[in-house]
Write a protein that holds these residues in place. Sequence first.
Motif, PDB file in Angstrom:
ATOM      1  N   TRP A   1       5.550   6.272 -13.932  1.00  0.00           N
ATOM      2  CA  TRP A   1       6.630   5.672 -13.153  1.00  0.00           C
ATOM      3  C   TRP A   1       7.209   4.456 -13.854  1.00  0.00           C
ATOM      4  O   TRP A   1       6.560   3.873 -14.713  1.00  0.00           O
ATOM      5  CB  TRP A   1       6.169   5.325 -11.743  1.00  0.00           C
ATOM      6  N   GLN A   2       8.438   4.165 -13.478  1.00  0.00           N
ATOM      7  CA  GLN A   2       9.136   3.023 -14.043  1.00  0.00           C
ATOM      8  C   GLN A   2      10.015   2.384 -12.978  1.00  0.00           C
ATOM      9  O   GLN A   2      10.520   3.066 -12.085  1.00  0.00           O
ATOM     10  CB  GLN A   2      10.048   3.430 -15.197  1.00  0.00           C
ATOM     11  N   LEU A   3      10.202   1.091 -13.111  1.00  0.00           N
ATOM     12  CA  LEU A   3      11.208   0.359 -12.350  1.00  0.00           C
ATOM     13  C   LEU A   3      12.392   0.202 -13.292  1.00  0.00           C
ATOM     14  O   LEU A   3      12.244  -0.371 -14.374  1.00  0.00           O
ATOM     15  CB  LEU A   3      10.670  -1.010 -11.916  1.00  0.00           C
TER      16      LEU A   3
ATOM     17  N   THR B   1       0.801  -1.230   0.000  1.00  0.00           N
ATOM     18  CA  THR B   1       0.000   0.000   0.000  1.00  0.00           C
ATOM     19  C   THR B   1       0.833   1.280   0.000  1.00  0.00           C
ATOM     20  O   THR B   1       0.303   2.351  -0.308  1.00  0.00           O
ATOM     21  CB  THR B   1      -0.961   0.043   1.208  1.00  0.00           C
ATOM     22  N   ALA B   2       2.129   1.202   0.322  1.00  0.00           N
ATOM     23  CA  ALA B   2       2.954   2.410   0.407  1.00  0.00           C
ATOM     24  C   ALA B   2       3.076   3.106  -0.947  1.00  0.00           C
ATOM     25  O   ALA B   2       2.873   4.316  -1.041  1.00  0.00           O
ATOM     26  CB  ALA B   2       4.343   2.089   0.957  1.00  0.00           C
ATOM     27  N   PHE B   3       3.406   2.345  -1.980  1.00  0.00           N
ATOM     28  CA  PHE B   3       3.627   2.966  -3.287  1.00  0.00           C
ATOM     29  C   PHE B   3       2.368   3.645  -3.832  1.00  0.00           C
ATOM     30  O   PHE B   3       2.437   4.800  -4.272  1.00  0.00           O
ATOM     31  CB  PHE B   3       4.200   1.960  -4.287  1.00  0.00           C
ATOM     32  N   PRO B   4       1.204   2.981  -3.803  1.00  0.00           N
ATOM     33  CA  PRO B   4      -0.003   3.693  -4.254  1.00  0.00           C
ATOM     34  C   PRO B   4      -0.284   4.967  -3.445  1.00  0.00           C
ATOM     35  O   PRO B   4      -0.742   5.968  -4.003  1.00  0.00           O
ATOM     36  CB  PRO B   4      -1.126   2.664  -4.078  1.00  0.00           C
ATOM     37  N   LYS B   5       0.014   4.947  -2.134  1.00  0.00           N
ATOM     38  CA  LYS B   5      -0.180   6.152  -1.320  1.00  0.00           C
ATOM     39  C   LYS B   5       0.756   7.268  -1.769  1.00  0.00           C
ATOM     40  O   LYS B   5       0.369   8.438  -1.826  1.00  0.00           O
ATOM     41  CB  LYS B   5       0.054   5.843   0.159  1.00  0.00           C
TER      42      LYS B   5
ATOM     43  N   SER C   1      -0.341  10.745  -3.372  1.00  0.00           N
ATOM     44  CA  SER C   1       0.064  12.007  -2.741  1.00  0.00           C
ATOM     45  C   SER C   1       0.456  13.032  -3.792  1.00  0.00           C
ATOM     46  O   SER C   1       0.135  14.213  -3.665  1.00  0.00           O
ATOM     47  CB  SER C   1       1.243  11.767  -1.787  1.00  0.00           C
ATOM     48  N   PHE C   2       1.156  12.587  -4.830  1.00  0.00           N
ATOM     49  CA  PHE C   2       1.554  13.500  -5.898  1.00  0.00           C
ATOM     50  C   PHE C   2       0.370  13.879  -6.784  1.00  0.00           C
ATOM     51  O   PHE C   2       0.194  15.042  -7.124  1.00  0.00           O
ATOM     52  CB  PHE C   2       2.659  12.889  -6.755  1.00  0.00           C
TER      53      PHE C   2
ATOM     54  N   GLU D   1      -1.822   9.569 -14.669  1.00  0.00           N
ATOM     55  CA  GLU D   1      -1.465   8.743 -15.820  1.00  0.00           C
ATOM     56  C   GLU D   1      -0.347   7.829 -15.344  1.00  0.00           C
ATOM     57  O   GLU D   1       0.785   8.268 -15.160  1.00  0.00           O
ATOM     58  CB  GLU D   1      -0.975   9.609 -16.970  1.00  0.00           C
ATOM     59  N   THR D   2      -0.656   6.603 -15.070  1.00  0.00           N
ATOM     60  CA  THR D   2       0.342   5.690 -14.549  1.00  0.00           C
ATOM     61  C   THR D   2       0.752   4.700 -15.624  1.00  0.00           C
ATOM     62  O   THR D   2      -0.093   4.082 -16.250  1.00  0.00           O
ATOM     63  CB  THR D   2      -0.219   4.921 -13.329  1.00  0.00           C
TER      64      THR D   2
END
Length: 183
Positions: free
Chosen positions: A145-147, A127-131, A135-136, A176-177
């Motif tokens: 975003w990218q890994l 849940t941290a990453f979606p939060k 936030s942004f 836009e993810t």
Amino acid sequence: MYLTSGHIFSGASGDTEGAIAAGYKPIWAIENDPHACSVYRKRFPNAQLVEQDIRAITDDFILALPIPDITILTCPCPDFSVAGKRDGLAGVRGQLFFEGLRFIKLQRPPALLFENVRGILSADDGTAFPKILESFTSLGYRCTWQLRNGNRHVPQNRERIFIVGYHGGCESDATETRVEIFS
């Protein structure tokens, strides 16, 4: 004319070097570690280095800083890393993300870049990453975003998450993810 960058949790300057390579001029940096500050001061004497705990920096001080074209936020990773405590956003260092977010919220730079370890994807039971992303986007940033694996640049596997956000104004869908995984 040049583009400018601000650096939150700048460390000894890795993110600043990347920004310079991309054509940005660093105008300020926030760092608390005295050893990292010593290196940063020597390498970038023209950037304003704020050498104090980010939690002690007042909103008025943040508002008085020049607004850069891009703010780069690389918050400490031990609470997100699979090699760390895994305390996530509730951890002592994980909570520092919200201090960095305070800068973004107050200054509203045209663009932001967030970087952290791959473990952030699974921190706090996923849940941290979606939060963080929310936030942004809640501040009006259109984000992607990218890994990425930094092994093209350093002789080790260094998988990192990068979020790039552009202030999107008043559009109704500010999110836009996009996911791309490179190895």
